[in-house]
Write a protein that holds these residues in place. Structure first.
Motif, mmCIF file in Angstrom:
data_model
loop_
_atom_site.group_PDB
_atom_site.id
_atom_site.type_symbol
_atom_site.label_atom_id
_atom_site.label_comp_id
_atom_site.label_asym_id
_atom_site.label_seq_id
_atom_site.Cartn_x
_atom_site.Cartn_y
_atom_site.Cartn_z
ATOM 1 N N VAL A 4 8.327 41.749 34.632
ATOM 2 C CA VAL A 4 7.214 42.546 34.556
ATOM 3 C C VAL A 4 5.978 41.812 33.527
ATOM 4 O O VAL A 4 6.317 41.564 32.538
ATOM 5 C CB VAL A 4 7.723 43.897 34.037
ATOM 6 C CG1 VAL A 4 6.252 44.753 33.964
ATOM 7 C CG2 VAL A 4 8.635 44.689 34.666
ATOM 8 N N ILE A 24 9.502 50.862 29.675
ATOM 9 C CA ILE A 24 9.882 50.231 30.683
ATOM 10 C C ILE A 24 11.202 49.647 31.048
ATOM 11 O O ILE A 24 11.948 49.935 32.336
ATOM 12 C CB ILE A 24 9.056 48.812 30.783
ATOM 13 C CG1 ILE A 24 7.634 48.875 31.033
ATOM 14 C CG2 ILE A 24 9.611 47.701 31.903
ATOM 15 C CD1 ILE A 24 6.516 47.817 30.809
ATOM 16 N N MET A 28 13.181 50.957 34.451
ATOM 17 C CA MET A 28 13.877 49.783 35.267
ATOM 18 C C MET A 28 14.815 50.169 36.236
ATOM 19 O O MET A 28 14.910 49.742 37.432
ATOM 20 C CB MET A 28 14.050 48.426 34.385
ATOM 21 C CG MET A 28 14.473 47.261 35.329
ATOM 22 S SD MET A 28 12.942 46.921 36.395
ATOM 23 C CE MET A 28 11.588 46.699 35.266
ATOM 24 N N THR A 39 15.678 42.452 32.129
ATOM 25 C CA THR A 39 14.366 42.531 32.510
ATOM 26 C C THR A 39 13.526 41.714 31.396
ATOM 27 O O THR A 39 13.744 41.801 30.302
ATOM 28 C CB THR A 39 13.774 43.879 32.382
ATOM 29 O OG1 THR A 39 14.622 44.752 33.351
ATOM 30 C CG2 THR A 39 12.224 43.971 32.704
ATOM 31 N N LEU A 41 9.800 40.981 30.097
ATOM 32 C CA LEU A 41 8.539 41.377 29.751
ATOM 33 C C LEU A 41 7.492 40.450 29.289
ATOM 34 O O LEU A 41 7.714 39.955 28.427
ATOM 35 C CB LEU A 41 8.748 42.924 29.349
ATOM 36 C CG LEU A 41 7.191 43.597 28.691
ATOM 37 C CD1 LEU A 41 6.493 44.066 30.097
ATOM 38 C CD2 LEU A 41 7.466 44.751 27.867
ATOM 39 N N VAL A 61 -0.602 45.268 36.364
ATOM 40 C CA VAL A 61 0.915 45.303 36.291
ATOM 41 C C VAL A 61 1.266 44.499 37.329
ATOM 42 O O VAL A 61 1.223 45.000 38.621
ATOM 43 C CB VAL A 61 1.605 46.585 35.931
ATOM 44 C CG1 VAL A 61 3.186 46.311 35.833
ATOM 45 C CG2 VAL A 61 1.176 47.262 34.846
ATOM 46 N N VAL A 63 5.045 42.974 38.961
ATOM 47 C CA VAL A 63 6.347 43.205 39.045
ATOM 48 C C VAL A 63 7.147 42.376 40.189
ATOM 49 O O VAL A 63 6.889 42.595 41.295
ATOM 50 C CB VAL A 63 6.907 44.826 39.193
ATOM 51 C CG1 VAL A 63 8.470 44.779 39.015
ATOM 52 C CG2 VAL A 63 6.138 45.733 38.450
ATOM 53 N N SER A 78 6.094 53.285 40.251
ATOM 54 C CA SER A 78 4.801 53.009 39.768
ATOM 55 C C SER A 78 4.265 54.248 39.397
ATOM 56 O O SER A 78 3.597 54.013 38.370
ATOM 57 C CB SER A 78 4.185 52.578 41.220
ATOM 58 O OG SER A 78 4.300 53.615 42.000
ATOM 59 N N ILE A 81 5.669 54.258 35.550
ATOM 60 C CA ILE A 81 4.799 53.161 34.861
ATOM 61 C C ILE A 81 3.544 53.683 34.481
ATOM 62 O O ILE A 81 3.222 53.578 33.504
ATOM 63 C CB ILE A 81 5.151 51.917 35.681
ATOM 64 C CG1 ILE A 81 6.208 51.142 35.616
ATOM 65 C CG2 ILE A 81 3.835 50.828 34.964
ATOM 66 C CD1 ILE A 81 6.989 50.790 34.384
ATOM 67 N N MET A 98 -1.487 47.910 40.186
ATOM 68 C CA MET A 98 0.203 47.167 40.125
ATOM 69 C C MET A 98 0.541 46.529 41.350
ATOM 70 O O MET A 98 0.229 47.079 42.462
ATOM 71 C CB MET A 98 1.193 48.377 39.924
ATOM 72 C CG MET A 98 2.553 48.026 39.786
ATOM 73 S SD MET A 98 3.761 49.156 39.535
ATOM 74 C CE MET A 98 3.371 49.961 38.070
#
Length: 113
Positions: A4, A24, A28, A39, A41, A61, A63, A78, A81, A98
């Motif tokens: 991310v 996040i 996730m 993850t 970031l 953002v 992903v 989404s 987030i 995003m």
């Protein structure tokens, strides 16, 4: 391993960055098979962003994940987030974008899947 990448014009302190990471991580698992522990970031803060020829306080953002996730999961992800960014970054939410990039080919630590 989801990746991310958050890019924002706002300059963030370490506490705010950690809040983003934590939130996040909580969100996730909305994407099947994804979790906090795997993850990665990346936060790019304080960058120059422009839209319509003017400086913009936007957020982008990206992903990136291994394998396709269901559409309803991406929709929920989404939304969550977006809410987290509004809350943590104190943004009015007017310029938040995003994307999802889903790969069939992925490698980690020299192991190709």
């Amino acid at each position: 391993m989801p990746f991310v990448n958050i890019t924002t014009a706002k300059k963030l302190d370490d506490e705010t960055k950690f809040k983003l990471y934590s939130k996040i991580g909580e969100i996730m698992p909305v994407l099947p098979g994804k979790n906090t522990d795997n993850t990665l970031l990346c936060i790019n803060d304080g960058v120059s962003m422009f839209m319509n020829g003017k400086p913009n306080d936007g957020i982008f953002v990206s992903v990136q994940v291994y394998k396709k996730s269901p559409e309803d999961s991406k929709k929920e992800f989404s939304e969550k987030i977006y809410s987290a960014l509004k809350e943590i970054l104190k943004t009015d939410g007017g310029c938040v974008y995003m994307n999802f990039i889903e790969f069939e080919n992925w490698a980690a630590n020299g192991n190709y899947f």
